[in-house]
Design an enzyme around this catalytic site. Sequence first.
Site, mmCIF file in Angstrom:
data_model
loop_
_atom_site.group_PDB
_atom_site.id
_atom_site.type_symbol
_atom_site.label_atom_id
_atom_site.label_comp_id
_atom_site.label_asym_id
_atom_site.label_seq_id
_atom_site.Cartn_x
_atom_site.Cartn_y
_atom_site.Cartn_z
ATOM 1 N N HIS A 114 -10.526 1.951 3.153
ATOM 2 C CA HIS A 114 -9.649 3.674 3.731
ATOM 3 C C HIS A 114 -9.713 4.839 3.132
ATOM 4 C CE1 HIS A 114 -6.051 -0.377 4.954
ATOM 5 N NE2 HIS A 114 -7.804 -0.171 4.960
ATOM 6 N N ASN A 124 -3.455 1.873 8.235
ATOM 7 C CA ASN A 124 -4.282 0.768 8.042
ATOM 8 C C ASN A 124 -5.048 2.036 8.874
ATOM 9 O OD1 ASN A 124 -3.455 -1.133 8.000
ATOM 10 N ND2 ASN A 124 -5.293 -2.341 7.374
ATOM 11 N N TYR A 142 1.172 -1.602 0.335
ATOM 12 C CA TYR A 142 0.111 -0.140 -0.315
ATOM 13 C C TYR A 142 0.887 0.693 0.150
ATOM 14 C CZ TYR A 142 -3.432 -2.682 2.437
ATOM 15 O OH TYR A 142 -4.291 -3.494 2.755
HETATM 16 C C1 LIG Z 1 -13.469 -4.446 4.893
HETATM 17 C C2 LIG Z 1 -12.610 -3.509 5.226
HETATM 18 C C3 LIG Z 1 -11.429 -4.203 6.000
HETATM 19 C C4 LIG Z 1 -11.482 -3.160 6.854
HETATM 20 N N1 LIG Z 1 -10.157 -3.698 7.563
HETATM 21 C C5 LIG Z 1 -9.438 -2.505 8.369
HETATM 22 C C6 LIG Z 1 -8.060 -2.894 9.101
HETATM 23 O O1 LIG Z 1 -8.314 -4.228 9.214
HETATM 24 N N2 LIG Z 1 -7.841 -1.762 9.757
HETATM 25 C C7 LIG Z 1 -8.177 -0.873 10.126
HETATM 26 O O2 LIG Z 1 -7.356 0.158 10.829
HETATM 27 N N3 LIG Z 1 -9.321 0.031 8.987
HETATM 28 C C8 LIG Z 1 -10.297 -0.987 8.786
HETATM 29 N N4 LIG Z 1 -10.741 -0.972 7.275
HETATM 30 C C9 LIG Z 1 -10.987 0.571 7.703
HETATM 31 C C10 LIG Z 1 -12.189 1.231 9.268
HETATM 32 O O3 LIG Z 1 -13.118 0.106 9.225
HETATM 33 C C11 LIG Z 1 -12.942 2.100 8.493
HETATM 34 O O4 LIG Z 1 -12.276 3.444 7.990
HETATM 35 C C12 LIG Z 1 -13.747 2.938 9.472
HETATM 36 O O5 LIG Z 1 -14.490 1.513 10.330
HETATM 37 C C13 LIG Z 1 -14.902 4.077 9.141
HETATM 38 O O6 LIG Z 1 -14.585 4.760 10.488
HETATM 39 P P1 LIG Z 1 -15.951 5.374 11.027
HETATM 40 O O7 LIG Z 1 -16.408 6.049 11.650
HETATM 41 O O8 LIG Z 1 -15.662 6.987 9.681
HETATM 42 O O9 LIG Z 1 -17.460 5.575 9.490
HETATM 43 P P2 LIG Z 1 -17.817 3.563 9.454
HETATM 44 O O10 LIG Z 1 -17.458 2.747 10.073
HETATM 45 O O11 LIG Z 1 -18.233 3.123 7.598
HETATM 46 O O12 LIG Z 1 -19.174 3.683 10.508
HETATM 47 C C14 LIG Z 1 -20.500 4.220 9.962
HETATM 48 C C15 LIG Z 1 -21.760 3.758 10.134
HETATM 49 O O13 LIG Z 1 -22.296 5.117 10.318
HETATM 50 C C16 LIG Z 1 -24.209 4.405 9.792
HETATM 51 N N5 LIG Z 1 -25.027 5.246 8.791
HETATM 52 C C17 LIG Z 1 -24.499 5.284 8.174
HETATM 53 N N6 LIG Z 1 -25.487 6.100 6.728
HETATM 54 C C18 LIG Z 1 -26.433 6.473 7.779
HETATM 55 C C19 LIG Z 1 -27.526 7.344 7.390
HETATM 56 N N7 LIG Z 1 -27.997 7.905 6.609
HETATM 57 N N8 LIG Z 1 -27.840 6.919 8.702
HETATM 58 C C20 LIG Z 1 -28.220 5.768 10.176
HETATM 59 N N9 LIG Z 1 -27.093 5.487 10.078
HETATM 60 C C21 LIG Z 1 -25.738 5.447 8.901
HETATM 61 C C22 LIG Z 1 -23.285 2.771 9.060
HETATM 62 O O14 LIG Z 1 -24.396 1.828 9.261
HETATM 63 C C23 LIG Z 1 -22.122 2.093 9.687
HETATM 64 O O15 LIG Z 1 -22.769 1.673 11.244
HETATM 65 C C24 LIG Z 1 -11.878 -1.622 7.209
HETATM 66 C C25 LIG Z 1 -12.627 -1.268 6.078
HETATM 67 C C26 LIG Z 1 -13.292 -2.054 5.402
HETATM 68 C C27 LIG Z 1 -14.448 -1.717 4.442
#
Ligand SMILES: Cc1cc2nc3c(=O)[nH]c(=O)nc-3n(C[C@H](O)[C@H](O)[C@H](O)COP(=O)(O)OP(=O)(O)OC[C@H]3O[C@@H](n4cnc5c(N)ncnc54)[C@H](O)[C@@H]3O)c2cc1C
Length: 559
Positions: free
Chosen positions: A498, A536, A418
Amino acid sequence: MLSCLAVAILPFVGSVLSQTAGSPYDYIVVGAGPGGLIAADRLSEAGKKVLLLERGGPATWETGGTYGPVWAKGANLTKFDIPGLFETMFTDSNPFWWCNDISVFAGCLLGGGTTVNAAQYWIPPDSDFATTTGWPSSWTNHHLYTDRMKARLASTDAPSTDGKRYLEQSADVTARLLDVQGYRRVTINDSPDSKDHVYGFTAFDLIKGKRGGPVATYFKTANARPNFTYKQNTYVLNVVRNGAQITGVKTNDTSLGPDGVVPLTPKGRVILSAGSLASPRILFRSGVGPSDMINIVKNDVAAGPNLPPQAQWINLPVGYNVSDNPSINLVFTHPSIDAYDNWAQVWDNPRPADAAQYLQSQAGVLAGSSQKLNFWRAYGGSDGKTRWMQGTVRPGAPSRFLPTAPHNASQIFTITIYLGTGITSRGRIGINASMTALPLVTPWFTDPIDKVIMIQAVNDIATNIRNVPGLTLVTPNNTTTIADYVNNYDNASLGSNHWVGSNAIGAVVDENTKVFNTNNLFVVDASIIPQLPVGNPQGTIMSTAEQAVAKILALAGGP
Ligand SMILES: Cc1cc2nc3c(=O)[nH]c(=O)nc-3n(C[C@H](O)[C@H](O)[C@H](O)COP(=O)(O)OP(=O)(O)OC[C@H]3O[C@@H](n4cnc5c(N)ncnc54)[C@H](O)[C@@H]3O)c2cc1C
Ligand SMILES: *[C@@H]1O[C@H](CO)[C@@H](O)[C@H](O)[C@H]1NC(C)=O
Ligand SMILES: *[C@@H]1O[C@H](CO)[C@@H](O)[C@H](O)[C@H]1NC(C)=O
Ligand SMILES: *[C@@H]1O[C@H](CO)[C@@H](O)[C@H](O)[C@H]1NC(C)=O
Ligand SMILES: *[C@@H]1O[C@H](CO)[C@@H](O)[C@H](O)[C@H]1NC(C)=O
Ligand SMILES: *[C@@H]1O[C@H](CO)[C@@H](O)[C@H](O)[C@H]1NC(C)=O
Ligand SMILES: *[C@@H]1O[C@H](CO)[C@@H](O)[C@H](O)[C@H]1NC(C)=O
Ligand SMILES: *[C@@H]1O[C@H](CO)[C@@H](O)[C@H](O)[C@H]1NC(C)=O
Ligand SMILES: *[C@@H]1O[C@H](CO)[C@@H](O)[C@H](O)[C@H]1NC(C)=O
Ligand SMILES: CC(=O)N[C@H]1CO[C@H](CO)[C@@H](O)[C@@H]1O
């Protein structure tokens, strides 16, 4: 109201929502990913009346989830609890956890991405919060907040409950390759600022051999407070506002208030934590963002009528300047490797001894996800900028990278390369006429210098292969040059899930994470992070949320 099952399991003392329909909240937090969970926990801890709205449902057993493999029936473990099932997130025929209106992988259930991710967890280095990576100077002293995060959520690089490491052959082989390239071994989270020529065992936010993360920690404490209300299966459409003043949020659930609108107390605030693709969409649907996106909303039969009048639209670069790590997979074979049947059997037919060991004590191979080793190196570019490379090693390989030439499938492993901090490529997030959130411009290799560095980094890994007897690169094959491999790489495989920067601090939100030109609308999630972290992102996102919520609580004028 929580599902009946969850009520039975959790000590649920939060207010029962049906009794308070239409009653106002000090803080409404939208989205229960890492950003939203930490915000909601800290705000309720400070005595504020908090509503957390999440569109998805429960996942881990402790929160009321029930979806698990047959072999774990009766053990109170779901797919989301068992780390060794990570690779099956992508091969399951019933993947209800992915957001169905986002074109890239995003988790839509309690915990957001942290419930479906590989749980790799890095304590952020100082560079993740430096002015050189786009942060205001008021954010650079992150240690207080990073320490708060560490106190709530420790990391481990030996997730099995017996303290042993399992299935480490790919880590051992890769270490031999890196040793001849001048790398040194470290315990990665013991020296977060060492990110050049280092490698170490993968660190996770797993707890006692199960998924931990912010759900098992921050959500648990929030949920025990009378000032905290959690409502799942609730979709937030837009914020309701009168000019700069937000008065509530509009949901799809009319039992929460007239027209589904939940109101704020007079000094109340809304925090968007829906993630890098969904928080921009809520802003567009609230009349905040570039006019091309708001006009798509205006033309939508359902969403258009909820927009404020055009004179109240707020023009901000929501969705611009987004980044995500470009990543390239290299597949190898080595006689020492146990490819673990490429993780294809773990759901239906795991190795019996491993399943038994896991069920008995959450120990063994299945107590960890697939990743085994990570490494970092800094590269100088011809533009004078430094870019950081991260490598991630695991047994097995994604199916589309399996070699076409004959090979021993029992001996495959993957090194993913990456590029992170320092890359200059950027894309754009938006919506289309179906209200699907998607990248309008993909962010990988829009700057050719990023691609030059990637080719150099991949070449560096490939050059010393003959120093490790028996090690063979099988993808790309021996008639394909590294440069051709990278240059012809399928765009759909280049991304890393990410995404950061779509509501970047300084561009869309101010240094208190308040959306510019609003009085009381905030964003706390990955979207405010201006540039890719070195690894990550979830540790950096959680530290960001700790710091953001402290700034929000300290900001005058609130409830
Ligand atoms: C397959 C995968 C593997 C990954 N592996 C890693 C890893 O090993 N290590 C790491 O550090 N990062 C990893 N990541 C990245 C990391 O998980 C994300 O960067 C992180 O979860 C983002 O956090 P966030 O709070 O911004 O949003 P999110 O975790 O996306 O949370 C957003 C939340 O808002 C909710 N939501 C969205 N729209 C609405 C709406 N309109 N109304 C109500 N609720 C809503 C969603 O359901 C969700 O629960 C991975 C991501 C994926 C997809
Ligand atoms: C599963 O949870 C139920 C209900 O809380 C409990 O009675 C049972 O003992 C648990 N079983 C195991 C194996 O932990
Ligand atoms: C609101 O949307 C969520 C997520 O799509 C869904 O689960 C729920 O059933 C919807 N609620 C209503 C009342 O339609
Ligand atoms: C994107 O980022 C660059 C570099 O930081 C900056 O100059 C530019 O103004 C940003 N564009 C938008 C639309 O925010
Ligand atoms: C080697 O890989 C290239 C590019 O993917 C492919 O076109 C070619 O058929 C492969 N050669 C063999 C022998 O598999
Ligand atoms: C393939 O690899 C496995 C595991 O190392 C080994 O047991 C087997 O003998 C190998 N098969 C061949 C045909 O070399
Ligand atoms: C919007 O994007 C989604 C996902 O790519 C696609 O399925 C849908 O057809 C698109 N809608 C329009 C109107 O382009
Ligand atoms: C290239 O790979 C093929 C198939 O694995 C093998 O038969 C051939 O000997 C290899 N050629 C070289 C030059 O290594
Ligand atoms: C990948 O996307 C870039 C930029 O959008 C484009 O120039 C390139 O041709 C695409 N590559 C492939 C292999 O599709
Ligand atoms: C705003 C609000 O509801 N505050 C309450 C938080 O909880 C404490 C008791 O735990 C009450 O005293 C507050 O009124």
